[in-house]
Design a protein around this motif. Structure first.
Motif, PDB file in Angstrom:
ATOM      1  N   LEU A 340       0.846  -1.198   0.000  1.00 24.03           N
ATOM      2  CA  LEU A 340       0.000   0.000   0.000  1.00 24.03           C
ATOM      3  C   LEU A 340       0.885   1.253   0.000  1.00 24.03           C
ATOM      4  O   LEU A 340       0.480   2.322   0.429  1.00 24.03           O
ATOM      5  CB  LEU A 340      -0.914   0.006   1.223  1.00 24.03           C
ATOM      6  N   LYS A 341       2.109   1.092  -0.462  1.00 23.42           N
ATOM      7  CA  LYS A 341       3.041   2.216  -0.505  1.00 23.42           C
ATOM      8  C   LYS A 341       3.375   2.498  -1.953  1.00 23.42           C
ATOM      9  O   LYS A 341       4.317   1.958  -2.517  1.00 23.42           O
ATOM     10  CB  LYS A 341       4.336   1.874   0.250  1.00 23.42           C
ATOM     11  N   ARG A 342       2.511   3.267  -2.580  1.00 24.45           N
ATOM     12  CA  ARG A 342       2.801   3.605  -3.959  1.00 24.45           C
ATOM     13  C   ARG A 342       2.852   5.100  -4.055  1.00 24.45           C
ATOM     14  O   ARG A 342       2.239   5.816  -3.273  1.00 24.45           O
ATOM     15  CB  ARG A 342       1.763   3.048  -4.914  1.00 24.45           C
ATOM     16  N   ARG A 343       3.560   5.547  -5.037  1.00 16.74           N
ATOM     17  CA  ARG A 343       3.728   6.970  -5.199  1.00 16.74           C
ATOM     18  C   ARG A 343       2.373   7.630  -5.431  1.00 16.74           C
ATOM     19  O   ARG A 343       1.549   7.123  -6.173  1.00 16.74           O
ATOM     20  CB  ARG A 343       4.634   7.228  -6.394  1.00 16.74           C
ATOM     21  N   GLY A 344       2.170   8.737  -4.763  1.00 17.93           N
ATOM     22  CA  GLY A 344       0.940   9.485  -4.988  1.00 17.93           C
ATOM     23  C   GLY A 344      -0.185   9.086  -4.043  1.00 17.93           C
ATOM     24  O   GLY A 344      -1.247   9.687  -4.066  1.00 17.93           O
ATOM     25  N   VAL A 345       0.049   8.053  -3.239  1.00 14.20           N
ATOM     26  CA  VAL A 345      -0.983   7.652  -2.290  1.00 14.20           C
ATOM     27  C   VAL A 345      -0.365   7.654  -0.891  1.00 14.20           C
ATOM     28  O   VAL A 345       0.751   7.177  -0.704  1.00 14.20           O
ATOM     29  CB  VAL A 345      -1.507   6.229  -2.608  1.00 14.20           C
ATOM     30  N   ALA A 346      -1.088   8.204   0.061  1.00 12.81           N
ATOM     31  CA  ALA A 346      -0.556   8.252   1.424  1.00 12.81           C
ATOM     32  C   ALA A 346      -0.320   6.837   1.935  1.00 12.81           C
ATOM     33  O   ALA A 346      -1.147   5.951   1.710  1.00 12.81           O
ATOM     34  CB  ALA A 346      -1.528   8.987   2.333  1.00 12.81           C
TER      35      ALA A 346
END
Ligand code: SF4
Lengths: 565, 174
Positions: A340-346
């Motif tokens: 759940l660690k993708r760029r653009g998402v908290a």
């Protein structure tokens, strides 16, 4: 996955009815804010910066697909279509309406969930290893013990008004993926020489303003005594913990003030009368709870040759396999982390559509269960090795296959100033900036294992003290600054990081992290030496030099003299 | 009008708190006859320990008053001779009284009346009842009927406690 019986269900239903009435009386002004506060907190409801926040309990991080779909449904109908997984394995909804919370709790009760004691000065949700029950290095499966503790802690009449919150973490593996050293009580399950199960009991760990690692109060507590012994610890804390100063109220301060020996003696004295009494656990009860867990039915699977071909054929798949696929105690199976660690998402944020999609994946590739990790990712526990490639393709299409578990961009971050009213600074934009700087996968993999944690204030919800690199939001004359520490670690070799020097402004943090990494890459002994190992070997100085020296030489930044104490 | 929830009923008898002057007069034997008719008098633990012999001679109904921070150990040797104890909650959110009650009941076997007084509200009654209180002097703004109902907020509990020492798992098995 534990399945409720009729009594478990009745208790959560009655809790909903109780809270519905309390909310009604609050709205009718029959309860003051002060009177209502602990009631709503112990039902998960905070009043946040923009709106209330509801923290839903995910007991020891386990969810089934049906529950996940219900959470998605709630996020859509009562919130803004997404949720946030916290470092305590819970799910937070950021925009519920206070009047609707009883309805939300009723919906949760419908799928055997609740928000009991997810906040407030009480025993909080029990957390454990996200690989519980499937890890090859496990000595004891912690799940049954976690459920026994959940039931014992739920609506415990004596401990609803403790001096401060109380967190219990349980680990069954020497690797301690449950961070037991930073809990008010940490339980490390063990086996004695003759195979009997017991627990090493630690107390007094915690982060926050005064981070302290837990100390061993009892080296080996036979399982029968788990509940009575914990009650003795809690009773000593409830009676003698400080209530005059919220910053000195956690059990760690009591333990420090009394000293370990005196604290232990007091606990033993308090335990004496209840030891071997009716609260003593029985084999029949352990067996009963154990039988209420649904367990995956494992088949005998050949370790697939196909997988090796797929790994050889696709570098992207191989990278994902290297980082996001984990060993399983049953041959032919693996655990998979959906990042759940993708760029653009908290970090930790997940949309309703993603929750639904994950629920589907869990059913089709696993046994219909997921685990929430304290690193704010989702784990599918029981995936056949032969199906990893197909799963990867689907996860990638959903944007859940960033191959970064254990790497720098797997940032753990609290919601920070964008949501939390206690924050000194925002954490989400800092995480986004760092993720952008380290987007290049070759570079990311070259850097290797690195935990980076961000907290928006000293409450340390992002566990910055135990990040290899920790970033802490501080307030300096009304503007956001960030203190950077290095050398922290979680797990069996847990350590608290040390601050490297004066704090940075928001746009200086990313460059400072880059400097730390440059220094590490230049000084590491070999590729095998991780960032944290290098810090341990050469100390803070070279890193400080590099970060602040470079800053001076570039002449673009003034070193800000902020107290780093 | 403040009320007391006790033994499944609503009563009106509150225990009396006297100021120091009147307490002194009481111990001197001056106040007792008038008070005796009125109601139970709360005697703070410290005073009770010093004056208990004298108090016993008076025609007076008394109760030992404990505050959350009081150390009950000097009271323990006399527990068998005490029939009324009140624990005062200065703030409802101060949980020390809960453990105090449990210690008195379960560790030391106190059998007399144990009354919660002070900031006692409907929403804490269920837990207070479980840890061993059997009488509740509600804060004056509280509805006694709601207080009575609150004692039945839950129809089951997992843990054993003063009201039911056996945890659910032992009763389930039975
Ligand atoms: S660390 Fe501070 S800012 Fe972050 S969530 Fe916790 S309280 Fe809020």
């Amino acid at each position: 996955m534990y399945v409720y019986d009729a009594i478990d269900q009745r208790m959560v239903d009655e809790r909903v009815a109780q809270y519905r009435d309390q909310t009604r009386r609050y709205l009718a002004k029959q309860l003051t804010d002060d009177e209502f506060r602990p009631l709503r907190l112990q039902n998960g409801l905070y009043i946040q910066r923009h709106a209330p926040m509801l923290r839903v309990a995910v007991p020891y991080g386990m969810l089934n697909s049906r529950q996940l779909r219900k959470l998605a449904d709630i996020a859509r109908r009562y919130d803004r279509g997404y949720g946030h997984f916290s470092t305590r394995q819970n799910l937070q909804l950021n925009w519920p309406r206070l009047e609707q919370v009883p309805d939300i709790l009723a919906e949760l009760a419908g799928v055997q969930m609740h928000a009991i004691q997810t906040s407030g000065n009480c025993i909080r949700n029990i957390t454990t290893d996200h690989f519980a029950g499937i890890a090859p290095d496990e000595l004891v499966d912690p799940l049954v013990w976690c459920e026994l503790l959940r039931q014992w802690a739920a609506l415990h009449p004596e401990f609803a008004y403790l001096p401060r919150k109380f967190k219990i973490g349980v680990s069954g593996s020497p690797a301690d993926r449950a961070a037991t050293l930073i809990h008010d009580i940490g339980l490390q399950a063990q086996r004695s020489d003759d195979g009997a199960i017991g627990f090493r009991v630690l107390a007094g760990g915690g982060l926050g303003r005064t981070p302290i690692l837990g100390q061993v109060v009892r080296e080996f507590l036979p399982w029968q005594h788990l509940l009575t012994y914990l009650e003795a610890i809690l009773r000593v804390y409830n009676r003698y913990g400080r209530r005059d100063n919220i910053w000195r109220a956690r059990i760690k301060f009591l333990l420090r003030a009394k000293g370990l020996e005196a604290f232990r003696a007091e606990v033993e004295d308090e335990w004496h009368w209840s030891k071997d009494g009716p609260g003593t656990l029985t084999g029949a009860e352990v067996e009963r709870v154990s039988r209420r867990f649904t367990r995956p039915v494992y088949r005998r699977l050949p370790d697939s040759g196909e997988l090796h071909r797929q790994l050889a054929a696709s570098r992207a798949f191989a990278l994902w396999h290297e980082r996001n696929v984990h060993a399983h105690r049953v041959s032919g199976y693996r655990a998979v982390t959906l990042s759940l660690k993708r760029r653009g998402v908290a970090p930790g944020d997940v949309s309703a559509a993603e929750m639904d999609a994950i629920a589907d994946l869990a059913e089709r590739y696993g046994c219909g269960e997921v685990r929430v990790s304290h690193e704010q990712n989702i784990v599918l526990a029981d995936v056949a090795a032969a199906r990893l490639h197909a799963l990867w393709l689907e996860a990638r299409a959903l944007g859940l296959a960033t191959p970064n578990v254990g790497l720098l961009t797997n940032i753990i971050a609290c919601p920070g100033g964008d949501f939390c009213s206690l924050a000194n600074a925002r954490s989400i934009p800092i995480a986004a900036d760092i993720q952008r700087r380290f987007e290049d996968l070759d570079y990311l993999f070259d850097i290797g294992e690195l935990d980076l944690n961000i907290s928006g204030c000293m409450n340390s919800c992002g566990h910055h003290h135990i990040g290899h690199i920790g970033i802490l939001g501080v307030d300096k004359q009304g503007s956001e600054f960030y203190q950077v520490s290095i050398g922290g670690a979680q797990g069996a070799h847990a350590a608290l990081g040390k601050v490297i020097g004066p704090a940075f402004s928001a746009d200086e943090v990313g460059p400072a992290v880059e400097c730390l990494i440059e220094c590490y890459l230049a000084r590491r002994d070999s590729d095998a030496e991780r960032f944290i190992d290098t810090v341990r070997r050469i100390g803070l100085e070279p890193f400080k030099e590099h970060v602040y020296g470079k800053r001076r030489s570039q002449g673009t930044h003034r070193v800000r003299a902020l107290a780093t104490a | 009008m403040a009320s007391v929830v006790r033994k499944g009923r609503i009563e009106s008898e509150r225990w009396q708190r006297l100021d120091e002057v009147r307490l002194a007069a009481l111990c001197a034997g001056a106040e007792a006859p008038a008070l005796a008719a009125e109601s139970v008098v709360l005697i703070p633990l410290g005073l009770w320990l010093v004056q208990r012999a004298r108090l016993a001679c008076l025609a007076l109904r008394s109760a030992v008053l404990l505050n959350a921070e009081d150390d009950p150990s000097p009271l323990l040797p006399h527990l068998g001779a005490v029939s009324r104890i009140a624990v005062h909650f200065a703030r409802f959110a101060d949980g020390r009284g809960y453990s105090l009650a449990r210690v008195l009941r379960q560790r030391h076997g106190y059998r007399g009346e144990l009354r919660a007084i002070g900031d006692v509200l409907r929403d804490q009654l269920f837990y207070l009842g479980r840890v061993g209180f059997d009488a509740f002097e509600l804060r004056s703004d509280q509805d006694p009927h709601a207080g009575l109902a609150a004692l039945a907020d839950f129809s089951a509990s997992y843990q054993g406690c003063s009201d039911q020492p056996a945890p659910l798992f032992r009763r389930r098995a039975a």
